[in-house]
Design a protein around this motif. Structure first.
Motif, mmCIF file in Angstrom:
data_model
loop_
_atom_site.group_PDB
_atom_site.id
_atom_site.type_symbol
_atom_site.label_atom_id
_atom_site.label_comp_id
_atom_site.label_asym_id
_atom_site.label_seq_id
_atom_site.Cartn_x
_atom_site.Cartn_y
_atom_site.Cartn_z
ATOM 1 N N SER A 180 0.832 -1.211 0.000
ATOM 2 C CA SER A 180 0.000 0.000 0.000
ATOM 3 C C SER A 180 0.864 1.257 0.000
ATOM 4 O O SER A 180 0.597 2.211 -0.742
ATOM 5 C CB SER A 180 -0.917 -0.003 1.222
ATOM 6 N N LEU A 181 1.915 1.256 0.823
ATOM 7 C CA LEU A 181 2.827 2.402 0.857
ATOM 8 C C LEU A 181 3.523 2.581 -0.488
ATOM 9 O O LEU A 181 3.743 3.710 -0.942
ATOM 10 C CB LEU A 181 3.865 2.217 1.959
ATOM 11 N N PHE A 186 4.298 5.681 -5.522
ATOM 12 C CA PHE A 186 4.263 5.820 -6.975
ATOM 13 C C PHE A 186 3.221 6.849 -7.401
ATOM 14 O O PHE A 186 3.414 7.587 -8.363
ATOM 15 C CB PHE A 186 3.982 4.473 -7.636
ATOM 16 N N GLY A 187 2.104 6.897 -6.665
ATOM 17 C CA GLY A 187 1.078 7.898 -6.963
ATOM 18 C C GLY A 187 1.579 9.313 -6.740
ATOM 19 O O GLY A 187 1.301 10.220 -7.532
ATOM 20 N N VAL A 188 2.342 9.518 -5.652
ATOM 21 C CA VAL A 188 2.908 10.843 -5.369
ATOM 22 C C VAL A 188 3.852 11.270 -6.489
ATOM 23 O O VAL A 188 3.814 12.407 -6.964
ATOM 24 C CB VAL A 188 3.653 10.841 -4.015
ATOM 25 N N VAL A 189 4.700 10.346 -6.937
ATOM 26 C CA VAL A 189 5.646 10.663 -8.013
ATOM 27 C C VAL A 189 4.904 10.958 -9.312
ATOM 28 O O VAL A 189 5.247 11.895 -10.049
ATOM 29 C CB VAL A 189 6.637 9.502 -8.218
ATOM 30 N N LEU A 197 8.040 13.382 -3.283
ATOM 31 C CA LEU A 197 8.209 12.136 -2.526
ATOM 32 C C LEU A 197 9.355 12.278 -1.538
ATOM 33 O O LEU A 197 9.275 11.781 -0.404
ATOM 34 C CB LEU A 197 8.474 10.975 -3.482
ATOM 35 N N ALA A 198 10.431 12.959 -1.949
ATOM 36 C CA ALA A 198 11.570 13.157 -1.049
ATOM 37 C C ALA A 198 11.171 13.979 0.168
ATOM 38 O O ALA A 198 11.599 13.688 1.298
ATOM 39 C CB ALA A 198 12.709 13.849 -1.799
ATOM 40 N N PHE A 204 6.845 8.496 5.091
ATOM 41 C CA PHE A 204 6.798 7.112 4.617
ATOM 42 C C PHE A 204 7.654 6.199 5.500
ATOM 43 O O PHE A 204 7.280 5.053 5.763
ATOM 44 C CB PHE A 204 7.271 7.030 3.161
ATOM 45 N N ALA A 205 8.791 6.716 5.964
ATOM 46 C CA ALA A 205 9.643 5.925 6.851
ATOM 47 C C ALA A 205 8.910 5.618 8.157
ATOM 48 O O ALA A 205 8.944 4.483 8.657
ATOM 49 C CB ALA A 205 10.947 6.671 7.129
ATOM 50 N N GLY A 206 8.243 6.623 8.711
ATOM 51 C CA GLY A 206 7.472 6.407 9.925
ATOM 52 C C GLY A 206 6.332 5.429 9.708
ATOM 53 O O GLY A 206 6.060 4.568 10.567
#
Length: 225
Positions: A180-181, A186-189, A197-198, A204-206
Motif C-alpha cells: 500500500s505504501l 508511486f502515486g505521489v511521483v 516524494l523526497a 513514509f519511513a514512519g
C-alpha cells in the motif's frame, strides 16, 4: 488528590516532540540524498533514463536506514532533542551493511528496467514483461523488509536477505501494508514529482515502521536473545 502530570508528558508535548523529530530527521535525510536527488530532478522523464534514475538512488538506501533508526529510537519525550545525532549514528552503523544489499538490488532493477524499456527492440513477449514487473514489485517489498531489519538489528547481509524472503510470506499483513505504501509512493511521483516524494520521505519511513511492527516483534522474539 490528583497528581500533577510531569512536564512534557501531555498530549500536546508528545505531538510537538513527534513533529520536531519528523522535521529534524527529514532535514538530515534530504541532506544525505541531496546529490542523487538533484541529479534525479534534472533528468528528463523518459524511459531511456530509467537506469540513470536508479543510479541516482544510490544514497537513498543508507539515508532511509538512518531515518528508520532515528525514528525508532525517539522516545516521544519533549526533552528528547537527539534525532539529528541518532540519524547520523544510524548512518554510520548501518551504511556499510545496507549498501551490501542496496547496490546489487539497484543493479538488478536497472537490468530489468533496461529490458522493459527496450522490450519491443529486444523482442520480449508481453507475458515475460508481466513476469518482470511482478519481480520488480516483489523486489521492492523485499527491500522494504530488509531495510527495517538492517536498520534495527545487527545481522550479516546474507542473513538479512534470507530473513526478508522468509518474512514476505510469514507476515502477510506487513507485506500488504508495504505494498500500500509503495502504491501511494508511486502515486505521489506520478501526480507531483520525485522531489515531493523526497519531502514526504520521513512520513513514509514512519509509516513503514508502524506497518512493520509485527515483523519487528517476530525478529526480536525468534532471532535475538
Amino acid at each position: 488528590m490528583r497528581t500533577a502530570r510531569p512536564f512534557g508528558d501531555g498530549p500536546l508535548a508528545r505531538v510537538t516532540s513527534a513533529i520536531y523529530c519528523l522535521l529534524a530527521v527529514e532535514a538530515q535525510l534530504l541532506l544525505a540524498v541531496a546529490p542523487g536527488l538533484v541529479a534525479l530532478i534534472v533528468l528528463d522523464r523518459d524511459a531511456s533514463n530509467a537506469p540513470l534514475a536508479l543510479a541516482c538512488l544510490l544514497p537513498v538506501g543508507p539515508a532511509l536506514s538512518a531515518a528508520l533508526f532515528a525514528l525508532r529510537r525517539h522516545t516521544g519525550d519533549l526533552a528528547d532533542l537527539r534525532p539529528v545525532a541518532e540519524f547520523w549514528r544510524g548512518y554510520r552503523l548501518n551504511a556499510g551493511g545496507v549498501l551490501r544489499l542496496w547496490v546489487p538490488w539497484l543493479a538488478g532493477l536497472a537490468v530489468i528496467t533496461e529490458i522493459l524499456t527496450h522490450r519491443a527492440a529486444a523482442g520480449v513477449p508481453g507475458w515475460w514483461a508481466a513476469v518482470l514487473v511482478v519481480i520488480v514489485v516483489v523486489a521492492l517489498l523485499w527491500m522494504a523488509d530488509a531495510l527495517v531489519i538492517m536498520s534495527l538489528f545487527t545481522f550479516r547481509a546474507v542473513d538479512v536477505a534470507r530473513l526478508s524472503v522468509y518474512f514476505l510470506g510469514r507476515t502477510k499483513g506487513v507485506t500488504l501494508g508495504s505494498l500500500s505504501l509503495l502504491v501511494i509512493a508511486f502515486g505521489v511521483v506520478d501526480i507531483a514529482s520525485e522531489a515531493a516524494l523526497a519531502v514526504l520521505a520521513v512520513v513514509f519511513a514512519g509509516a513503514l515502521l508502524r506497518v512493520a511492527g509485527p515483523l519487528i516483534r517476530q525478529v526480536t522474539e525468534d532471532f535475538t536473545a
